[in-house]
Design an enzyme around this catalytic site. Structure first.
Site, short mmCIF file in Angstrom:
data_model
loop_
_atom_site.label_atom_id
_atom_site.label_comp_id
_atom_site.label_asym_id
_atom_site.label_seq_id
_atom_site.Cartn_x
_atom_site.Cartn_y
_atom_site.Cartn_z
CD GLU A 195 -9.32 4.25 -0.78
OE1 GLU A 195 -10.19 3.89 0.03
OE2 GLU A 195 -8.31 4.89 -0.44
CG ASP A 196 -7.49 7.16 -3.74
OD1 ASP A 196 -7.73 7.69 -2.63
OD2 ASP A 196 -6.42 6.61 -3.98
CG ASP B 130 -10.53 4.38 4.21
OD1 ASP B 130 -10.97 4.18 5.35
OD2 ASP B 130 -9.31 4.48 3.96
CG ASP B 131 -10.19 8.63 0.03
OD1 ASP B 131 -9.14 8.06 0.32
OD2 ASP B 131 -10.83 8.40 -1.02
CE1 TYR C 295 -4.07 1.19 -0.71
CE2 TYR C 295 -3.57 2.73 1.04
CZ TYR C 295 -4.34 2.36 -0.04
OH TYR C 295 -5.37 3.15 -0.45
CE LYS D 234 -8.14 1.91 2.02
NZ LYS D 234 -7.85 3.32 2.08
CG ASN E 6 -0.23 10.89 4.15
OD1 ASN E 6 0.53 10.85 5.09
ND2 ASN E 6 -1.50 10.53 4.23
NE ARG F 88 -8.08 12.41 -3.75
CZ ARG F 88 -8.20 12.45 -2.43
NH1 ARG F 88 -8.33 13.59 -1.82
NH2 ARG F 88 -8.21 11.34 -1.71
P1 NAD Z 1 -8.43 18.01 -0.61
O1 NAD Z 1 -7.78 18.34 -1.89
O2 NAD Z 1 -9.88 17.65 -0.59
O3 NAD Z 1 -8.27 19.23 0.41
C1 NAD Z 1 -7.14 20.03 0.51
C2 NAD Z 1 -7.58 21.31 1.21
O4 NAD Z 1 -6.42 22.05 1.50
C3 NAD Z 1 -8.49 22.20 0.37
O5 NAD Z 1 -9.56 22.65 1.17
C4 NAD Z 1 -7.61 23.38 0.01
O6 NAD Z 1 -8.32 24.59 -0.07
C5 NAD Z 1 -6.68 23.41 1.19
N1 NAD Z 1 -5.44 24.13 0.89
C6 NAD Z 1 -4.67 24.01 -0.21
N2 NAD Z 1 -3.66 24.90 -0.15
C7 NAD Z 1 -3.79 25.54 1.02
C8 NAD Z 1 -3.07 26.58 1.64
N3 NAD Z 1 -1.98 27.11 1.08
N4 NAD Z 1 -3.49 27.02 2.83
C9 NAD Z 1 -4.57 26.50 3.42
N5 NAD Z 1 -5.32 25.51 2.87
C10 NAD Z 1 -4.92 25.05 1.68
O7 NAD Z 1 -7.61 16.82 0.02
P2 NAD Z 1 -8.06 15.85 1.19
O8 NAD Z 1 -8.60 14.60 0.65
O9 NAD Z 1 -8.89 16.61 2.15
O10 NAD Z 1 -6.63 15.49 1.81
C11 NAD Z 1 -5.81 16.51 2.33
C12 NAD Z 1 -4.54 15.92 2.89
O11 NAD Z 1 -4.86 15.04 3.96
C13 NAD Z 1 -3.74 15.11 1.89
O12 NAD Z 1 -2.41 15.53 1.88
C14 NAD Z 1 -3.82 13.69 2.39
O13 NAD Z 1 -2.59 13.02 2.22
C15 NAD Z 1 -4.10 13.88 3.85
N6 NAD Z 1 -4.86 12.72 4.38
C16 NAD Z 1 -4.29 12.02 5.40
C17 NAD Z 1 -4.94 10.91 5.90
C18 NAD Z 1 -4.31 10.15 7.04
O14 NAD Z 1 -3.28 10.51 7.49
N7 NAD Z 1 -4.90 9.09 7.53
C19 NAD Z 1 -6.14 10.50 5.37
C20 NAD Z 1 -6.71 11.26 4.32
C21 NAD Z 1 -6.05 12.37 3.85
#
Ligand code: NAD
Length: 550
Positions: free
Chosen positions: A244-245, A267-268, A102, A173, A407, A155
């Protein structure tokens, strides 16, 4: 023995076709009498190995591979050849191989999917199949499918639109559903919806495996997905469908469209929310406080942020707060600044979180105004929690909660080292990507990793065992509580908000038990109450062992 296998439903093959069936093949471990009975004599070298010996052999072979991609390809070939041996290896060495099958390696594998493609696995349902999706689903050889993981490839992780090459994600997954919780591999089905791609590079790549067309969208896309959901639950009546994604503009929308009518989750959004909630529950134990004592400021306002925020609100409401009061504990900050009501550029998913307060465009200033007890980074912006941000949190809180969840590691809002350094070791820290332990003032601090794999396999297994009509938020809350309950005081003293990953099998069984009990208790399950849910679940969990075929 030409009858269907009781678990896989496959008519039992003999000879060469048995060796080519990964769910039944034992390779060099077929006994002499099995070889005679199953017409395998001469098709295998004479020396017979045990499963343990086979595992040691593949373990040393995979460790000799120099790159993670080579390891991924070796493991894929093993999975396609002998699934029991594949799972024996993965389950015995889960910490070593989870990052290969993964994230992060699977991301690279998806980027090269067309180029490394050897044997198909799972189902590809393409735009051309609209109107006859049910026929494609019926081509799957098993009817007894417990879990589908589906992506439309738009995505993939943080890598964007990879079209049909996203298939590596549902495959990986589902391997974790088996390895971490024990869902039988023969009852899992990876599906890629190929409705085209807007990735020009892929469209021009002669080795790309998907349709050469731009993505279908709008009402056509929605009716395609409606047909898919209808057909999938018709062909596999009690199946759990995990999304997913999917891209942001579809993920929350499709979840809202299907969550009350099908046994489905994303899951996201929801798995992330549950694993983060578990980290917050652990943080509450460290602080000796309640979630209702906290104020949360999210950096990032996408699907992860709103999913986490929604689940926190649900928990606060369970604690007796009104919806309005619960929402007052949450602030979002996106790429344009603080999400406030007088902004006119907010998307529909952000609007319910817009606050009636002064707009701020600078995050550290927003912290000074809002005085959060916790900041949660889900922005994908590496290093966004700089010294000013972290020190402002430390000035306002004795022990600030700092979650940098983006990430991969390069996108983490701050490193564990910096979070501890800039707060004089006081930060309660968790991340999305792993960080090594930090030595601070003679004490070893271990940053916790909020890995979704802590939640979805156990939750999925509990759902499979209890067959709820739909997956309500309470199931994600109980999964989070169960995960946090596995964190010992000694873990907490080192700053660790999640239990060690090598316990994941037992943790997942416990989560499955609590989830199934909760679903049954809520009266939302197709199952009769079971007298001992845990032993029923343990007895059904897949164990990578060979069965005798005679
Ligand atoms: P997304 O694209 O839906 O959301 C990203 C958000 O960040 C948007 O609202 C955007 O406006 C904001 N953003 C972008 N640039 C910015 C800036 N300069 N200042 C402030 N805000 C800003 O993505 P997502 O699915 O919500 O995922 C976001 C992050 O969370 C990813 O990097 C992902 O790896 C991480 N994530 C981690 C886990 C985990 O650790 N278990 C799980 C899911 C997602």
């Amino acid at each position: 023995m030409n009858r269907p296998d009781p678990i896989t439903g496959i008519t039992f093959p003999k000879g060469k076709s048995l060796l080519h069936n990964p769910l039944l093949n034992k390779g060099t471990a077929f006994t002499q009498s099995e070889r005679e009975y199953l017409q395998l004599e001469g098709l295998l070298p004479p020396y017979i190995l045990t499963l343990e010996e086979q595992k040691m052999k593949v373990l040393s072979a995979v460790r000799l591979k120099e790159t993670d991609m080579e390891k991924y390809m070796y493991l894929t070939a093993l999975q396609d050849r002998n699934e029991i041996l594949f799972y024996k290896l993965i389950m015995d060495e889960i910490e070593e191989f989870m990052p290969i099958i993964y994230t992060p390696t699977v991301g690279r594998a998806c980027q090269e999917f067309g180029h490394i493609f050897r044997r198909p696995r799972g189902l590809y349902i393409s735009a051309k199949d609209q109107g006859s999706i049910i026929k494609i689903l019926c081509n799957w050889p098993q009817r007894d499918v417990d879990v589908i993981v589906v992506t439309d490839g738009e995505r993939i992780l943080g890598l964007g639109d990879l079209g049909a090459d996203g298939m590596g994600i549902p495959i990986g997954k589902l391997s974790l559903y088996t390895a971490c919780a024990g869902i039988h591999p023969g009852k899992t089905l990876p599906i890629t919806i190929d409705i085209g791609t807007n990735n020009e590079e892929l469209l021009a790549d002669p080795l790309y495996i998907g349709l050469r067309q731009k993505r279908m969208n709008g009402p056509d896309y929605d009716s395609f997905m409606d047909e898919f959901m209808d057909a999938a639950t018709h062909v596999f009546p009690d199946v759990l469908i995990q999304f997913e994604d999917f891209a942001n503009h579809n993920a929350q929308r499709l979840l809202d469209r299907y969550r009350h009518h099908y046994c489905t989750f994303n899951d996201d959004i929801q798995g992330t929310a549950s694993v983060v909630l578990a980290g917050l529950f652990s943080a509450m134990r460290l602080l000796n406080q309640n979630l209702s004592d906290q104020r949360f400021l999210f950096f990032g306002a996408g699907s992860a942020a709103t999913g986490i925020a929604d689940l926190i609100i649900q928990v606060l409401k369970n604690l007796g707060m009104s919806d309005e009061d619960a929402r007052r504990r949450i602030y979002l900050f996106d790429s344009k600044g603080l999400v406030v009501t007088n902004r006119n550029d907010l998307s529909d998913i952000k609007k319910p979180f817009a606050r009636e307060c002064d707009y701020e465009s600078d995050f550290a200033s927003a912290i000074k105004t809002i005085k959060p007890t916790a900041i949660i980074g889900v922005s994908g912006i590496g290093g966004a929690f700089d010294q000013r941000v972290i020190q402002t949190m430390a000035e306002l809180n004795d022990r600030p909660i700092i979650f940098a969840l983006s990430n991969p590691t390069s996108k983490s809002e701050c490193t564990a080292q910096k979070a501890y350094e800039w707060t004089n070791g006081k930060a309660i820290f968790a991340s999305g990507s792993p960080f090594v332990p930090v030595n601070f003032n003679g004490k070893q601090l271990i940053p916790g990793q909020g890995n979704n794999a802590y939640i979805f396999p156990g939750l999925g297994f509990g759902v499979v065992m209890s067959k709820p009509y739909r997956i309500q938020d309470e199931l994600f809350v109980i999964a989070a509580e169960t995960l946090s309950s596995r964190v010992t005081d000694s873990n907490l003293n080192k700053g660790l908000l999640y239990p060690p990953l090598n316990q994941i099998r037992d943790i997942s069984i416990q989560i499955a038990t609590k989830v199934a009990e909760k679903a049954i208790e809520m009266g939302d399950s197709k199952m009769e109450p079971l007298c001992d849910v845990e032993s029923t679940i343990r007895s059904q969990a897949f164990i990578p062992e060979y069965r005798s075929y005679i």
